[in-house]
Scaffold this motif. Sequence first.
Motif, mmCIF file in Angstrom:
data_model
loop_
_atom_site.group_PDB
_atom_site.id
_atom_site.type_symbol
_atom_site.label_atom_id
_atom_site.label_comp_id
_atom_site.label_asym_id
_atom_site.label_seq_id
_atom_site.Cartn_x
_atom_site.Cartn_y
_atom_site.Cartn_z
ATOM 1 N N HIS A 1 0.836 -1.205 0.000
ATOM 2 C CA HIS A 1 0.000 0.000 0.000
ATOM 3 C C HIS A 1 0.871 1.255 0.000
ATOM 4 C CE1 HIS A 1 -3.397 2.594 0.728
ATOM 5 N NE2 HIS A 1 -2.872 3.032 1.864
ATOM 6 N N SER B 1 -8.617 0.697 -0.367
ATOM 7 C CA SER B 1 -9.512 1.285 0.621
ATOM 8 C C SER B 1 -9.410 0.479 1.907
ATOM 9 C CB SER B 1 -10.949 1.257 0.110
ATOM 10 O OG SER B 1 -11.400 -0.094 -0.002
ATOM 11 N N LYS B 2 -9.924 1.039 2.989
ATOM 12 C CA LYS B 2 -9.912 0.278 4.240
ATOM 13 C C LYS B 2 -10.720 -1.020 4.113
ATOM 14 C CE LYS B 2 -10.924 0.305 9.120
ATOM 15 N NZ LYS B 2 -11.531 -1.033 8.973
ATOM 16 N N ASP C 1 -9.198 -4.694 4.883
ATOM 17 C CA ASP C 1 -9.836 -5.656 5.791
ATOM 18 C C ASP C 1 -10.121 -6.974 5.077
ATOM 19 O OD1 ASP C 1 -9.818 -3.797 7.839
ATOM 20 O OD2 ASP C 1 -11.910 -3.177 7.537
ATOM 21 N N SER D 1 -9.245 -8.081 10.312
ATOM 22 C CA SER D 1 -9.479 -6.686 9.945
ATOM 23 C C SER D 1 -8.291 -5.876 10.423
ATOM 24 C CB SER D 1 -10.763 -6.150 10.589
ATOM 25 O OG SER D 1 -10.595 -6.020 11.992
ATOM 26 N N THR D 2 -8.167 -4.653 9.920
ATOM 27 C CA THR D 2 -7.051 -3.809 10.341
ATOM 28 C C THR D 2 -7.153 -3.465 11.825
ATOM 29 O OG1 THR D 2 -8.279 -1.883 9.519
ATOM 30 C CG2 THR D 2 -6.614 -2.848 8.059
ATOM 31 N N GLU D 3 -8.379 -3.293 12.333
ATOM 32 C CA GLU D 3 -8.531 -3.028 13.771
ATOM 33 C C GLU D 3 -8.071 -4.216 14.593
ATOM 34 O OE1 GLU D 3 -11.558 -0.477 11.683
ATOM 35 O OE2 GLU D 3 -11.004 -2.598 11.618
#
Length: 288
Positions: free
Chosen positions: A131, A138-139, A143, A166-168
């Motif tokens: 990235h 996109s987020k 994810d 997910s990124t979180e």
Amino acid sequence: MSTTEQRVADQGLVGPRSVTWQLHADPAMWLAGITSLFLQALHPLAAAGVVQNSNFREDPLGRLERTARFVGLSTYGPTQDVHKAAERVRALHRTLRGKDPETGRVFRVDEPELLLWVHCAEVSTFLTVVHRAGLRLSKPQADRYLREQRASAALVGLHPEDVPGSTEEMSRYFRRARPELKHGENSAVVYRFLHRPPLQGPLRHGLPVYEPAVAHLAYSLLPSWAIRLYGEPAYPPVVASAMLRAARTGALLIPASIRWRSPTGYLPRAIRRLGPDARPSARLLPEC
């Protein structure tokens, strides 16, 4: 359905319309693979497992090549071939042991926590470096990539539901893992090796270019907290990003049909198996 038709229909673990299919074809993956090895080595047990079990000193390019081969096969190979290779990897890991450099405890290299660290260090690095190199994601696409990579985690023996999707979730995982990370004797071995592998023959003449343009750039692409743990100087972030983008742009000038042959050629075989619509392209990133 004939065997040939079954092979043609076999899209592998994720298929050509996945984020993984497009991202893993990006030329920045070469640098991302090296960056991931720097990151993995900050886990004391991961570093000990590599130093104590690997023949990287005798085969300096072998570890990176094996990693690239497995990533290429698991992304682009037929499902049956992927699972056969994964079984071989799991069988090998079951035989390997390491010794904790601090406590002396003997550990298995396929302990779930260690497998999870290696997986997360690898796929999070692939995602962030590619990235940063210029592949616009996109987020929701980021994810989705991490969800797709749960399938590769399962190949090495992890339960998909235990793997960040997910990124979180990945950020929370690293916050939990960071207190266990440190720069020690074994990670120093990996740091020195990745910067200056003991190449022989004509390849050794490329070291003066490789070290600053590839190895130290890959190190400089680590998260800032990882660079602080190493305590070694890195290129400033703006310089590292510019070098990364320039390297990617230069690589993109090489015809894809040539670039995708190296190092394993799994992608050209997938295109032959599935047809021209399987050619990776940022335009084919799924809408999420």
